[in-house]
Motif scaffolding. Structure first.
Motif, short mmCIF file in Angstrom:
data_model
loop_
_atom_site.label_atom_id
_atom_site.label_comp_id
_atom_site.label_asym_id
_atom_site.label_seq_id
_atom_site.Cartn_x
_atom_site.Cartn_y
_atom_site.Cartn_z
N VAL A 67 0.81 -1.23 0.00
CA VAL A 67 0.00 0.00 0.00
C VAL A 67 0.84 1.27 0.00
CG1 VAL A 67 -2.00 -1.11 1.08
CG2 VAL A 67 -0.32 0.05 2.53
N SER A 68 2.15 1.14 0.20
CA SER A 68 3.01 2.33 0.31
C SER A 68 3.08 3.13 -0.98
CB SER A 68 4.41 1.93 0.77
OG SER A 68 5.07 1.21 -0.25
N ARG A 69 2.82 2.51 -2.12
CA ARG A 69 2.92 3.23 -3.40
C ARG A 69 1.70 4.11 -3.70
NH1 ARG A 69 1.64 -2.19 -5.08
NH2 ARG A 69 -0.14 -2.23 -6.47
N PHE A 70 0.67 4.01 -2.88
CA PHE A 70 -0.56 4.77 -3.11
C PHE A 70 -0.56 6.08 -2.33
CE2 PHE A 70 -1.79 0.31 -3.81
CZ PHE A 70 -2.17 0.42 -5.13
N VAL A 71 -1.23 7.08 -2.89
CA VAL A 71 -1.41 8.36 -2.19
C VAL A 71 -2.19 8.13 -0.90
CG1 VAL A 71 -2.49 10.64 -2.36
CG2 VAL A 71 -1.34 9.66 -4.35
N ALA A 72 -3.19 7.27 -0.98
CA ALA A 72 -4.02 6.93 0.19
C ALA A 72 -4.75 5.62 -0.10
CB ALA A 72 -5.03 8.03 0.48
N THR A 73 -5.16 4.95 0.96
CA THR A 73 -6.03 3.79 0.84
C THR A 73 -7.17 3.94 1.83
OG1 THR A 73 -4.74 2.49 2.44
CG2 THR A 73 -4.21 2.19 0.10
N ARG A 74 -8.27 3.30 1.52
CA ARG A 74 -9.40 3.26 2.45
C ARG A 74 -10.08 1.91 2.26
NH1 ARG A 74 -13.81 7.85 3.29
NH2 ARG A 74 -11.96 8.72 4.24
N HIS A 75 -10.06 1.11 3.31
CA HIS A 75 -10.71 -0.20 3.30
C HIS A 75 -12.03 -0.07 4.04
CE1 HIS A 75 -6.60 -1.22 2.25
NE2 HIS A 75 -7.06 -2.37 1.78
N VAL A 76 -13.12 -0.18 3.31
CA VAL A 76 -14.47 -0.01 3.86
C VAL A 76 -15.07 -1.39 4.08
CG1 VAL A 76 -16.73 1.01 3.52
CG2 VAL A 76 -14.68 2.17 2.62
N LEU A 77 -15.26 -1.76 5.34
CA LEU A 77 -15.82 -3.06 5.68
C LEU A 77 -17.33 -3.04 5.53
CD1 LEU A 77 -13.65 -3.81 8.79
CD2 LEU A 77 -13.43 -4.80 6.52
N GLU A 78 -17.83 -4.17 5.08
CA GLU A 78 -19.27 -4.31 4.87
C GLU A 78 -19.75 -5.49 5.71
OE1 GLU A 78 -18.79 -4.39 0.65
OE2 GLU A 78 -18.15 -2.32 0.66
N GLN A 79 -20.61 -6.34 5.21
CA GLN A 79 -21.13 -7.41 6.05
C GLN A 79 -20.06 -8.43 6.39
OE1 GLN A 79 -22.21 -7.00 2.85
NE2 GLN A 79 -22.48 -8.96 1.86
N GLN A 80 -20.29 -9.10 7.52
CA GLN A 80 -19.36 -10.11 7.99
C GLN A 80 -20.17 -11.26 8.58
OE1 GLN A 80 -16.79 -8.80 11.19
NE2 GLN A 80 -15.19 -10.22 10.59
N THR A 81 -19.81 -12.49 8.21
CA THR A 81 -20.43 -13.67 8.81
C THR A 81 -19.37 -14.35 9.67
OG1 THR A 81 -19.84 -15.05 6.91
CG2 THR A 81 -22.02 -14.02 6.88
N LEU A 82 -19.81 -14.92 10.79
CA LEU A 82 -18.90 -15.54 11.73
C LEU A 82 -19.49 -16.82 12.28
CD1 LEU A 82 -18.05 -12.31 13.76
CD2 LEU A 82 -16.60 -13.41 12.05
N GLU A 83 -18.63 -17.79 12.58
CA GLU A 83 -19.08 -19.00 13.26
C GLU A 83 -17.95 -19.55 14.11
OE1 GLU A 83 -19.44 -22.76 11.00
OE2 GLU A 83 -18.76 -21.61 9.27
N MET A 84 -18.30 -20.03 15.28
CA MET A 84 -17.32 -20.68 16.16
C MET A 84 -17.00 -22.05 15.58
SD MET A 84 -16.60 -18.65 18.76
CE MET A 84 -15.93 -19.71 20.03
N ILE A 85 -15.74 -22.44 15.62
CA ILE A 85 -15.37 -23.80 15.22
C ILE A 85 -14.80 -24.58 16.40
CG2 ILE A 85 -15.10 -23.32 12.76
CD1 ILE A 85 -12.11 -22.98 13.20
N SER A 86 -14.47 -23.86 17.46
CA SER A 86 -14.02 -24.46 18.72
C SER A 86 -14.09 -23.36 19.78
CB SER A 86 -12.60 -25.02 18.59
OG SER A 86 -11.67 -23.95 18.49
N ARG A 87 -13.77 -23.71 21.01
CA ARG A 87 -13.80 -22.70 22.07
C ARG A 87 -12.87 -21.54 21.76
NH1 ARG A 87 -11.22 -20.89 26.27
NH2 ARG A 87 -12.32 -20.21 28.13
#
Length: 155
Positions: A67-87
């Motif tokens: 990302v250092s070669r860019f003037v700026a970056t912006r990472h916009v997070l949207e939906q997220q799904t999650l599930e436990m697979i262990s404790r």
């Protein structure tokens, strides 16, 4: 997942995006297990096949260099799904629109990438960390953008 775990993992993704956009190596490293794996697709690694980066230092160095070669970056997070697979383990998928602003022909452009992060998380005590991130690119578009003028001199 318990609500506290869901919030912690959701905030982990937000902190990752923020750390990348702010070029904060220390904070980014704090979000990763020592043996973390980052899988980059051909669209982002310049090769014919996915590539894997292994270990906290290699991942942090590579991500921040990319990302250092860019003037700026912006990472916009949207939906997220999650599930436990262990404790102490979970997996999920997070959508992200990654903006990469660069200079060209006297102006600026945004290489926007629609990404899905396929993630695996590990709990270390009370803290959730990334143990694996695999990026999937859904599409890329490149558009002109206008950046705000720098502030004038103080009066």
């Amino acid at each position: 997942m318990e609500p506290a775990d869901t919030l912690a993992v959701t905030m982990l993704a937000a902190r990752y995006a923020h750390s990348v956009d702010r070029r904060d190596a220390t904070r980014l490293a704090s979000l990763l297990t020592p043996e973390v794996v980052l899988v980059l697709p051909p669209e982002l690694n310049g090769a014919d096949a996915p590539s894997e980066l292994t270990g906290r230092k290699e991942v942090v160095d590579s991500v921040l260099k990319s990302v250092s070669r860019f003037v700026a970056t912006r990472h916009v997070l949207e939906q997220q799904t999650l599930e436990m697979i262990s404790r102490n383990g979970a997996r999920g998928e997070a959508y992200c629109t990654a903006h990469h602003i660069y200079s060209r022909d006297g102006g600026h452009r945004d290489a926007r990438i629609a990404i899905r992060y396929q993630d695996t998380f590990a709990r270390d005590g009370d803290t959730w960390l990334f143990s694996r991130r695999e990026l999937v690119v859904d599409f890329i578009e490149d558009v002109p953008v206008t950046l705000p003028a720098p502030p004038g001199p103080a009066v």
